[in-house]
Design an enzyme around this catalytic site. Sequence first.
Site, mmCIF file in Angstrom:
data_model
loop_
_atom_site.group_PDB
_atom_site.id
_atom_site.type_symbol
_atom_site.label_atom_id
_atom_site.label_comp_id
_atom_site.label_asym_id
_atom_site.label_seq_id
_atom_site.Cartn_x
_atom_site.Cartn_y
_atom_site.Cartn_z
ATOM 1 N N HIS A 263 0.876 -1.172 0.000
ATOM 2 C CA HIS A 263 0.000 0.000 0.000
ATOM 3 C C HIS A 263 0.918 1.229 0.000
ATOM 4 O O HIS A 263 2.040 1.169 0.507
ATOM 5 C CB HIS A 263 -0.830 -0.046 1.288
ATOM 6 C CG HIS A 263 -1.937 0.947 1.371
ATOM 7 N ND1 HIS A 263 -1.720 2.258 1.725
ATOM 8 C CD2 HIS A 263 -3.271 0.817 1.178
ATOM 9 C CE1 HIS A 263 -2.887 2.893 1.749
ATOM 10 N NE2 HIS A 263 -3.841 2.045 1.423
ATOM 11 N N ASP B 156 2.786 -4.844 7.851
ATOM 12 C CA ASP B 156 1.569 -4.049 7.721
ATOM 13 C C ASP B 156 0.403 -5.025 7.811
ATOM 14 O O ASP B 156 0.115 -5.748 6.854
ATOM 15 C CB ASP B 156 1.610 -3.315 6.370
ATOM 16 C CG ASP B 156 0.255 -2.734 5.977
ATOM 17 O OD1 ASP B 156 -0.716 -2.871 6.753
ATOM 18 O OD2 ASP B 156 0.167 -2.154 4.878
ATOM 19 N N GLN C 129 -4.851 -5.509 6.726
ATOM 20 C CA GLN C 129 -5.845 -6.385 6.093
ATOM 21 C C GLN C 129 -5.864 -7.777 6.706
ATOM 22 O O GLN C 129 -6.570 -8.657 6.215
ATOM 23 C CB GLN C 129 -5.547 -6.504 4.587
ATOM 24 C CG GLN C 129 -5.641 -5.203 3.830
ATOM 25 C CD GLN C 129 -7.061 -4.666 3.780
ATOM 26 O OE1 GLN C 129 -8.029 -5.409 3.931
ATOM 27 N NE2 GLN C 129 -7.199 -3.371 3.575
ATOM 28 N N LYS D 286 -10.682 -1.266 10.269
ATOM 29 C CA LYS D 286 -10.804 -2.436 9.386
ATOM 30 C C LYS D 286 -11.112 -3.701 10.191
ATOM 31 O O LYS D 286 -11.167 -4.799 9.652
ATOM 32 C CB LYS D 286 -9.526 -2.616 8.559
ATOM 33 C CG LYS D 286 -9.296 -1.454 7.568
ATOM 34 C CD LYS D 286 -8.192 -1.791 6.595
ATOM 35 C CE LYS D 286 -7.545 -0.580 5.975
ATOM 36 N NZ LYS D 286 -8.392 0.154 5.039
ATOM 37 N N CYS E 181 -4.811 2.614 -3.666
ATOM 38 C CA CYS E 181 -3.549 3.098 -3.082
ATOM 39 C C CYS E 181 -2.413 2.117 -3.329
ATOM 40 O O CYS E 181 -1.513 1.964 -2.494
ATOM 41 C CB CYS E 181 -3.694 3.378 -1.584
ATOM 42 S SG CYS E 181 -4.829 4.709 -1.239
#
Lengths: 148, 418
Positions: free
Chosen positions: B135, B212, B215, B238, B376
């Site tokens: 991202h 990261d 998700q 999220k 993104c």
Amino acid sequence: MNEIQELYREVILDHNRHPRNFGEIEDADRVVEGINPLCGDRITLYLRLNKGNVEDITFNGTGCAISVASSSLMTDKVKGTSVSDSLDLFDKIHRLLTDENDYQAEDLDKLAALSGVRQYPTRVKCASLAWHALKTALTGSETNTSTE
Amino acid sequence: MNAITASQSNIKLISDVASLRADIPALHQKIWGKPLAYLDNAASSQRPQFVIDAVSNHEKRNHANIHRGVHKLSQRATNAYEGAREKVRAFINAGNSREIIFTRGTTESINLVAHSLGLSQLKSGDEVLISWMEHHSNIVPWQLICERTGANLRTIPITDRGELDLEAFNQLLSERTKIVAIVHVSNALGTINPVKEIIDKAHSKGAMVLLDGAQAVAHMRIDVQELDCDFYAFSGHKMFAPTGIGVLYGKKVLLEDMPPYQGGGEMILTVTFKKTTYNTLPYKFEAGTPHISGAIGLGAAIDYLSRIDFNAIAKHERDLLEYATSQLSDLPGSRIIGNAHKKTGVLSFILGDIHAHDIGTILDQEGVAVRTGHHCTMPIMEFFSVPATARASFAFYNNRNDVDQFIGGLRTTLEIFS
């Protein structure tokens, strides 16, 4: 017509499928790139000016149906008209796309089909991208424009 | 009910995840006269009533500033805020709640590490290794830091399936590599990366690893100690919590050596004009009054998730993905972007030469919410030579009706553009 058919009228779909004046002008006087960062629409306008008239205008790039059709319809309409008439047209289209009072100019012909975006605020930028690029090309010294 | 007691008392976890749809108020409404099929969970998920109530109760009864007032409300707010930190610790199985730093979200978590660790430790000629499927929030902070330090940013390529090219990773990894910053699950492709293998290899070369996890956290059980990652970043919104709250997990030994990222109140012990001494972890990295109700909402979301069997969530989302993938593949001109062997419920696609934005508008008219654009992740779009994709992404509360409505909307799109 329901809202979605109002947006995707046949004239829009036609100009998306078969964009008019698509390509480059090699000896263009003005080249302006327009970018809509939200959806990645990216068009480049090419203009050849002569004695205060838009003698030739083309565009290329990629974008959604609304931005491609709007670019195509715009080039069709503006080609051969004077710079000042083109700027007047920009103002009319701006009102057509954003006016809450259902503004309808009488002399817009096929361009009136763009009024369907009023129901879709997120799509107004798609329809107006080419027009902002046109205004930049006709008035500004900058060579890039963005809907942001 | 909280995360610790639920797991300690062996309460039977909920495995019928489809029944939980009733808990999510936002799903029970009509859009343009059609039932809402919310398939934009990778952008932001909807909140259960339980989370909304927790935030609302705090705002109604317990709000005050934290860590400083001696009055009752400040004590309640402090207890709730610090209680949320402990819930986060348990949720990702960190060893110590001092390793849990509240941030605005994944982006700020990554920026914190890039600025604090990157600026203090990177030197000219060092390398930071990221991948093509990052991202922008895991690209741009490192570009900024590399520009300032003279370090080089290297990029692990991806394959046509949308998986990391691990052979290339092995070749790129060297003693020059100081930081490996990798997405755990790709937001645009759904790819679940083999992060354990990446972490072990990076550590063998002496590099630190930031994951990261934006998700990942809503879809799989995360254990930062088992992963042995050095940093793990994620966002509340999220995973069914409010926006504006996120987490940076970092190993205590690393965080202690890192200089503050922002200065202000809360992050200090004493201030004079000659010398300021910094507060201990985690407060050293939490300058200013934090998003108190957001942290409490995040704690509530963790409580909510702690009742649910994560294996059942994963199975349910995998079923939906397989069902949707097979339906989508039957549509003329469809091309799925991201076909990794291991995926979460993310379905990124194009449909002939119809622009994603047009697909998104027509689906909206059918009550279906999807994301359209470059997500993104412009390098991914470049790799697959597409300007944009449409993306449907699933959460535990989605069902096959949502998929049917989505596919129906795509058929309408094809008719309009036929």
